[in-house]
Design a protein around this motif. Sequence first.
Motif: not given
Length: 601
Positions: A297-301, A504-525
């Motif tokens: 899952g790209i979100e979980a990854d 991110v790495v997704y299914q063995g390949n690098t790719t770009y993602v965006a969204g507040t899905s990026c922001s929340s784990p970042t701030f939480a970290s």
Amino acid sequence: MRLVSLLGLPFAAALVGAASFKDCQHKVKESIHGPPRGWYKHAPAPKHHMLELKIALPQPKFPELEQHLWEVSDPSHTRYGAHLSKEETDALMAPHPETLDIVSEWLASHGLAEEDLIRSSANDWVTIHVPVGLAEDMLNTTYHVYKDSKTGESMVRTTSYSLPEILHEHVDLIQPTTMFARFKAFKSSLHWTDLAQPPVSNSPNGTITGPAGNQVDASCNNTVTISCLKQLYNSVGYNTSATNGNQLGLTGYLEQYANNMDLQQFYQLENPSAYGSNYTFVSINGGLNNQSYADAGIEADLDTQFGFGLTWPTPGTFYSTGGEPPFTPDMLSPTDTNEPYSYWLDYVLSQDTLPQTISTSYGDDEQTVPYTYATRVCAGMAALGARGVSVMFSSGDGGVGDGDANPATQECYSNDGRNVTKFLPAFPASCPYVTAVGATINIPETAVFFSGGGFSDYFLRPSYQDAAVSEYLAKLAPGTYEGLYNPYGRAYPDVAAQGYNFLVVYQGNTTYVAGTSCSSPTFASFVSMLNDARISNGKTPLGFLNPFLYSSGYAALNDITEGNNPGCGTEGFNATVGWDPVTGSGTPDFEKLMALVLSMP
């Protein structure tokens, strides 16, 4: 006359209760005008289709729990940091004994014995598995299969249900009945060629001056990595502990599987020191740990790679929660369940120890979640805060709109039968007991166009944000968006972090993602790093963050003053000096925040 408790009595004794309940008049407990826009009644629900009904029992001591939350979360209070134990929160969430008796009697009257019931740790939720036919008899209603005209997905739901009048004060809600929440991941792919904001060009000398005055690689304007975030948010020199007891928790839903091969490849690419390390996997409600590349899952990854990558070697936990509402009625699939927050809350609140920081990147339009259900889930978040957990949620990817990241295709209509145009707040971001995280882009940072933000229609503005929100509202021109939002509601987001061009790495390949899905784990970290610093210095974890953030923490954030979050045919709200409903009070400056939190009790 109060019915005699049947707990532990022979089934024959239940006949007395059964007769009494059958003689009791049913009264509507909850109803909605109709299904959300786009859903239509397809067919009667099969009588043998199994439902998992969750019954919420009232929590008469919740005001006391909330008072504890305010006191232990306020740095100026003498009880700051005196978080409650599991046993203490359970006692404050427990129903009255009379409620337990009467509800048990009602269930027994329909043939459900104690061994058929699943009770939560605080006994405030009861779960039963019953066929549609029995549920219709118990709730004096008729279930139908409703279909989504866009996706073809289906749910078994009703628009109204009733209970015997004697039960009304003993039951807060029963679901799934009237809830049509879709529950989605707050992520967006980078294929919006007509909408994407172009990155700033690289500076000639290869670096950019960040908000802390330090130098940040210019490449971070095109590709966001762990190194970029540590540079930008001023934590390059900080090393977390693996042994002080600090932990970071991340949640996964909707069959989003974190792929371990992807994680190790990501570590090799962005944090080689973490290569070979792992996290603790926890299954909730049948959540799987599918390690097939095809099912990654790209979100979980995204969550695990950046969350655990930023905080390594802090121990991490990934919660995989099973269950999602849509199903295919022709297959009579048994997976037509509740939205999964309640399952996750049931589990974590039953644990003696919890991660001090937890991030979730999922949510839905507030109006698709019944008010009764939203308030109960929100109360569970308050219990987590009282226990010392900092809970972060993505603010959503639809600006002021419906979660569709394309403002041109949003449908912003009320779900009350009037179908009037209105801004659509997101839940659980709108819960006043969580910290909602919006999104930024580029260096210098500006608000990214999809950053969810606005004002709740369910929850009143909490006192901790009165001053900041009132100041923002005073800046708006008179009449701005009048009628489109609730100026008295809980305002969100509270903070922000980068949310665009994450590699991110997704299914063995690098790719770009965006969204507040990026922001929340970042701030939480970065919050997890702050908890690490406090614990290593003999202090308690930060717990519920918002009273701290709005009273003094905002001074250690990078204020974002440019950008807006369009939606619903408008330009949305603007980022401005101070708090705003696009980026909250800003993005983290770790060194400033650490100095501040180490100066507190």
